[in-house]
Write an enzyme that holds these catalytic residues in place. Structure first.
Site: not given
Ligand SMILES: CC(=O)[C@@H](O)[C@H](O)COP(=O)(O)O
Ligand SMILES: NCC(=O)COP(=O)(O)O
Length: 237
Positions: A43, A70, A100, A190-191
């Site tokens: 991302h 992403e 984030t 995410h999480d």
């Molecule tokens: C879309 C999503 O939930 C993840 O791509 C998350 O935002 C990770 O990005 P960060 O590592 O910058 O938190």
């Molecule tokens: N799309 C979610 C991702 O790539 C990872 O999110 P996180 O596990 O870092 O919260």
């Protein structure tokens, strides 16, 4: 089968802390694949505080599994994705300075913008996914925009899991059913973590892919990367 895509942003965050190449993001990505990850997610953010545009370009020719990029569709991001041609692009509505991701798209109000992007990426042969919350109207408009998949923003599930996991999963099951009915594929992220992933999968076994970064890299500090990836994959069986 639900694929595990490892988000390696946090590996890049660690590397960037010292300015050198330790840990080596490309090596970690290849090791994740060797240890069983079925995809790699990155991302890139405009400030390049973790994954850099140069990393994304370098990763493309060496990865053997699914590559998912992403991000917010700025001009720079669109150009990068069209140049790299990953297997999948996931559009996320993040502001440039956001810590984030913290919400899905308002697909209704951004319908024409998203439709144009789905066409652009689709014509380039890149599978498209739109990051959304569980509001079913938003999922319906993602389908109208022409998305191949949606990615459900799972932070609300993760944060509620410890209090009442039945209540936490309910809107996600509903959203997943609507997505399936509309004929789109389904991703989630995410999480997600070793604590909450198995229950998510048990309730929505038809998820195509989960992308997991923060918790997985934290777990790897204690368990090591190989064991960690094995444990996450065990949650998806
Ligand atoms: C879309 C999503 O939930 C993840 O791509 C998350 O935002 C990770 O990005 P960060 O590592 O910058 O938190
Ligand atoms: N799309 C979610 C991702 O790539 C990872 O999110 P996180 O596990 O870092 O919260």
């Amino acid at each position: 089968m639900t694929k595990l895509s490892v988000n390696i942003n946090k590996v890049a965050t660690l590397r960037n802390a010292r300015g050198g190449n330790n840990p080596d993001v490309e090596k970690v990505a290849l090791d994740c694949e060797a240890f069983g990850a079925e995809g790699i997610t990155v991302h890139p953010r405009p400030d390049e505080r973790h994954i850099r545009y140069a990393d994304v370009l370098a990763l493309r020719p060496i990865l053997r599994t699914e590559f998912n990029i992403e991000g917010y569709p700025s001009k720079e991001f669109i150009d990068l994705v069209l140049k790299v041609k990953p297997h999948q692009v996931t559009l996320v509505p993040d502001a440039p300075d956001q810590i984030t991701s913290n919400s899905g798209w308002d697909t209704k109000n951004n319908l024409s913008f998203l439709t144009e992007l789905m066409d652009t990426f689709g014509e380039a042969g890149i599978r498209t996914s739109i990051f959304v919350g569980t509001d079913t109207e938003m999922i319906e408009y993602a389908a109208k925009a022409g998305a191949d998949r949606v990615e459900l923003y799972t932070e609300p599930y993760a944060s509620q899991y410890g209090k009442n996991r039945e209540a936490a999963i309910a809107p996600f099951v509903e959203a997943a059913k609507v997505t399936r009915k509309l004929g789109m594929g389904l991703n989630a992220g995410h999480d997600l973590s070793l604590e909450n992933l198995a229950y998510f999968h048990e309730n929505i076994p038809w998820v195509d892919e989960v992308s997991i970064g923060h918790a997985l890299i934290c777990d790897a500090l204690y368990l090591g990367l190989k064991k960690t990836i094995e444990e996450y994959k065990n949650c998806l069986r």
